[in-house]
Design an enzyme around this catalytic site. Structure first.
Site, PDB file in Angstrom:
ATOM      1  N   ASP A  66     -34.825   1.038  -2.338  1.00  0.00           N
ATOM      2  CA  ASP A  66     -35.533   0.655  -1.114  1.00  0.00           C
ATOM      3  C   ASP A  66     -34.972  -0.614  -0.506  1.00  0.00           C
ATOM      4  O   ASP A  66     -35.095  -0.822   0.723  1.00  0.00           O
ATOM      5  CB  ASP A  66     -37.025   0.494  -1.416  1.00  0.00           C
ATOM      6  N   ARG A 100     -44.371  -0.776   6.487  1.00  0.00           N
ATOM      7  CA  ARG A 100     -44.267  -0.958   5.029  1.00  0.00           C
ATOM      8  C   ARG A 100     -43.229  -2.053   4.790  1.00  0.00           C
ATOM      9  O   ARG A 100     -42.226  -2.128   5.513  1.00  0.00           O
ATOM     10  CB  ARG A 100     -43.864   0.334   4.302  1.00  0.00           C
ATOM     11  N   ARG A 132     -42.265   9.276   3.614  1.00  0.00           N
ATOM     12  CA  ARG A 132     -41.969   8.144   2.741  1.00  0.00           C
ATOM     13  C   ARG A 132     -40.526   8.317   2.272  1.00  0.00           C
ATOM     14  O   ARG A 132     -39.889   9.313   2.525  1.00  0.00           O
ATOM     15  CB  ARG A 132     -42.938   8.036   1.569  1.00  0.00           C
ATOM     16  N   GLY A 133     -40.033   7.247   1.669  1.00  0.00           N
ATOM     17  CA  GLY A 133     -38.622   7.233   1.281  1.00  0.00           C
ATOM     18  C   GLY A 133     -37.869   6.324   2.234  1.00  0.00           C
ATOM     19  O   GLY A 133     -38.004   6.487   3.454  1.00  0.00           O
ATOM     20  N   ALA A 134     -37.096   5.397   1.717  1.00  0.00           N
ATOM     21  CA  ALA A 134     -36.530   4.347   2.556  1.00  0.00           C
ATOM     22  C   ALA A 134     -35.797   4.869   3.789  1.00  0.00           C
ATOM     23  O   ALA A 134     -36.160   4.524   4.917  1.00  0.00           O
ATOM     24  CB  ALA A 134     -35.619   3.467   1.691  1.00  0.00           C
TER      25      ALA A 134
HETATM   26  C1  LIG Z   1     -33.969   7.579  -0.899  1.00  0.00           C
HETATM   27  S1  LIG Z   1     -34.915   6.184  -1.075  1.00  0.00           S
HETATM   28  C2  LIG Z   1     -36.378   6.815  -1.762  1.00  0.00           C
HETATM   29  C3  LIG Z   1     -37.149   5.719  -2.423  1.00  0.00           C
HETATM   30  O1  LIG Z   1     -38.385   5.493  -1.731  1.00  0.00           O
HETATM   31  C4  LIG Z   1     -39.427   5.750  -2.650  1.00  0.00           C
HETATM   32  O2  LIG Z   1     -40.558   4.975  -2.429  1.00  0.00           O
HETATM   33  P1  LIG Z   1     -41.811   5.630  -1.595  1.00  0.00           P
HETATM   34  O3  LIG Z   1     -41.964   7.038  -2.075  1.00  0.00           O
HETATM   35  O4  LIG Z   1     -42.965   4.717  -1.961  1.00  0.00           O
HETATM   36  O5  LIG Z   1     -41.406   5.513  -0.142  1.00  0.00           O
HETATM   37  C5  LIG Z   1     -38.813   5.438  -3.982  1.00  0.00           C
HETATM   38  O6  LIG Z   1     -38.683   4.050  -4.183  1.00  0.00           O
HETATM   39  C6  LIG Z   1     -37.488   6.098  -3.829  1.00  0.00           C
HETATM   40  O7  LIG Z   1     -36.518   5.748  -4.739  1.00  0.00           O
END
Ligand SMILES: CSC[C@H]1O[C@H](OP(=O)(O)O)[C@H](O)[C@@H]1O
EC number: 5.3.1.23
Length: 349
Positions: A240, A95, A52-54
């Site tokens: 994101d 996603r 996860r993480g953009a």
């Molecule tokens: C470096 S962008 C990371 C960004 O993504 C996270 O969401 P998720 O864990 O649901 O993929 C979160 O918004 C972070 O800031």
């Protein structure tokens, strides 16, 4: 910066002709890598937040396209191009909010379109590797640019995880924090636990402790009380999807932190590569917000903690208006007091 623990944290690794993902659902208790050999498996891993993480999901999807091309070319060396479209669509749809995902798939699609006859895999693997390498380089550049905004002697608050685990490596918001800490500009890092998925408590804390950077966790609801005490100089977060006017989608709870920061005279910094900017959206109203399963709110560590019969609303992101953002840090430069003109100038530069 010398070799540190963060240099060894890799969320996404291409290894021996397969994609290996550090299973972030199990961290910090268990460090286990999943090996994936199909595009469908990568799409499922993104949906399930194994990765996860953009930026990280974009990089994973890029390698998912390599896996798709290997399978389709083996099936039909002459007709593989007609078959791979469905695989790319599956990956891009895994996603909805992080634009890096569709950006990376579009870049791989363009590479397919340019590819000559013959096996496309070497060329596609090189493109996926380039996306990974460019992301890490961007994070180091943003680390320097963002750290330069931080005056010595302050504390910072971050939310969710925008570190090595959310990117190709080094991190966006955590890249700024790592760089500023190494320069002696940060005394303390506060991290919100980030309910319901606990990216802060489980992932950011794990990264910073491994780096030897002092991190203090807090319940998300404690942020207001922390900021009103005047010890925090900056709130630093990832993103994101950033609209053309600077409105920014990030983990749920970010918008509230921006309101609190403005109320208490605390700087609010968004750190994201330009692959997170979606110039097709004039403002944040058009950003699709993922809603995730109610069980993520109703359960804790896999056990139901909510009262039986209760429902849950679980948006995974919210949108912070550009007017509440003091700086958007990208690898191409910093947009102060972001607006449409500032964002356009950044991308034109
Ligand atoms: C470096 S962008 C990371 C960004 O993504 C996270 O969401 P998720 O864990 O649901 O993929 C979160 O918004 C972070 O800031």
């Amino acid at each position: 910066m010398s070799e540190h623990a963060h240099d060894r944290i890799r969320a996404v690794v291409w290894n021996d002709d397969a994609l290996e993902l550090l299973d972030q659902r199990l961290l910090p208790a268990v460090e286990r890598r999943l090996r994936l050999g199909t595009a469908a498996g990568v799409a499922q891993a993104i949906r399930d937040m194994v990765v996860r993480g953009a930026p990280a999901i974009g990089i994973a999807a890029a390698y998912g396209v390599v896996l798709a091309a290997r399978a389709r070319f083996a099936e039909a060396p002459a007709g593989w191009r007609a078959r791979i479209g469905a695989d790319l669509d599956l990956l891009a749809a895994a996603r909805p909010t992080a634009v890096n995902l569709s950006w990376a798939v579009a870049r791989m699609r363009a590479t397919i379109e340019r590819a000559p006859e013959g096996d496309p895999c070497p060329r596609l693997l090189a493109e996926a590797n380039a996306i990974l390498a460019e992301d890490i380089a961007a994070n180091r550049r943003m680390g320097a640019l963002g750290a330069a905004l931080i005056e010595a002697g302050g504390s910072v608050l971050t939310h969710c995880n925008a570190g090595s685990l959310a990117t190709g490596g080094f991190g966006t918001a955590l890249g700024v924090i790592r760089t500023a800490h190494a320069a002696g500009r940060i005394d303390a890092v506060y991290a919100g636990e980030t309910r319901p998925w606990l990216q802060g408590a489980r992932l950011t804390a794990w990264e910073l402790v491994r780096d030897g950077i002092p991190v203090t966790l807090l319940a998300d609801g404690a942020a207001a009380y922390l900021l009103c005490q005047g010890r925090v100089r900056w709130v630093i977060v990832g993103a994101d999807r950033i609209a053309a006017n600077g409105d920014t989608a990030n983990k749920i709870g970010t918008y509230g932190l921006a309101v609190l920061a403005r109320q208490h005279g605390v700087g609010f910094m968004v750190v994201a590569p330009v692959s997170t900017i979606d110039m097709s959206l004039a403002d944040g109203a058009g950003i699709p917000i993922e809603e995730r399963p109610a069980a993520e709110v109703l359960d804790l560590a896999g056990a139901r903690v909510a009262a039986a019969g209760a429902g849950a609303w679980n948006p995974a992101f919210d949108v912070t208006p550009a007017a509440l953002i003091d700086a958007i840090v990208t690898e191409r430069g910093v947009v102060h007091a972001p607006d449409a003109a500032g964002m356009a100038a950044l991308l034109a530069g």
